[in-house]
Write a protein that holds these residues in place. Structure first.
Motif, mmCIF file in Angstrom:
data_model
loop_
_atom_site.group_PDB
_atom_site.id
_atom_site.type_symbol
_atom_site.label_atom_id
_atom_site.label_comp_id
_atom_site.label_asym_id
_atom_site.label_seq_id
_atom_site.Cartn_x
_atom_site.Cartn_y
_atom_site.Cartn_z
ATOM 1 N N VAL A 57 0.841 -1.199 0.000
ATOM 2 C CA VAL A 57 0.000 0.000 0.000
ATOM 3 C C VAL A 57 0.877 1.251 0.000
ATOM 4 N N LEU A 58 1.882 1.279 0.851
ATOM 5 C CA LEU A 58 2.771 2.441 0.937
ATOM 6 C C LEU A 58 3.461 2.715 -0.393
ATOM 7 N N VAL A 59 4.044 1.694 -0.987
ATOM 8 C CA VAL A 59 4.754 1.875 -2.257
ATOM 9 C C VAL A 59 3.790 2.319 -3.349
ATOM 10 N N THR A 60 2.611 1.708 -3.411
ATOM 11 C CA THR A 60 1.631 2.063 -4.436
ATOM 12 C C THR A 60 1.176 3.511 -4.290
ATOM 13 N N VAL A 61 0.890 3.929 -3.078
ATOM 14 C CA VAL A 61 0.449 5.303 -2.839
ATOM 15 C C VAL A 61 1.563 6.290 -3.185
ATOM 16 N N MET A 62 2.792 5.964 -2.851
ATOM 17 C CA MET A 62 3.914 6.855 -3.179
ATOM 18 C C MET A 62 4.069 7.006 -4.695
ATOM 19 N N LEU A 63 4.037 5.882 -5.413
ATOM 20 C CA LEU A 63 4.217 5.939 -6.862
ATOM 21 C C LEU A 63 3.034 6.622 -7.550
#
Length: 136
Positions: free
Chosen positions: A44-50
């Motif tokens: 979730v964190l990586v997806t939201v950042m990208l």
């Protein structure tokens, strides 16, 4: 960009207007049902950042693709967007966070579009793979 076999589960979300991060988080969590929570939180964190960077420094539409690789051992997150000519750092201090969570990441230009991608490891229960047919 690595190719995945046709039987690897994949799902896409098209973002045409304003970025709804709640919807993005829900999309990731639903796709990763059955995966241990620490791996889901990382995804979730990586997806939201990208997705956030693509929205901030590009123009809609943005296509988010989630793909399970290696029989569900890894997740590949792809953000396909039209990069705008805006100034600003795409990653900044977040690079350290992404380096700790992901095993590989990069960007590839395909015509006028940019695909920003990242891969991270998952611990997957077998029930998750059976619950997700290939969706495009």
């Amino acid at each position: 960009m690595s190719e995945s076999p046709a039987d690897d589960p994949v799902i896409a979300l098209l973002i045409e207007g304003a970025l709804d991060l709640g919807r993005v988080r829900q999309h990731v969590r639903l796709f990763l049902a059955g995966v241990e929570e620490p791996a889901v939180a990382d995804a979730v964190l990586v997806t939201v950042m990208l997705a956030g960077d693509a929205y901030r420094f590009g123009d809609p539409p943005i296509t988010l693709r989630l793909r399970l690789l290696d029989s569900g051992a890894r997740l590949r997150i792809e953000i396909d967007h039209d990069p705008a000519n805006r100034s600003g750092s795409r990653m900044g201090s977040r690079t350290r966070i992404l380096n700790r969570i992901t095993t590989a990441r990069g960007q590839e230009r395909q015509g006028a579009h940019m695909i920003t991608w990242a891969e991270l490891p998952l611990r997957v229960g077998t029930e998750m793979l059976e619950a997700h047919p290939r969706v495009v």
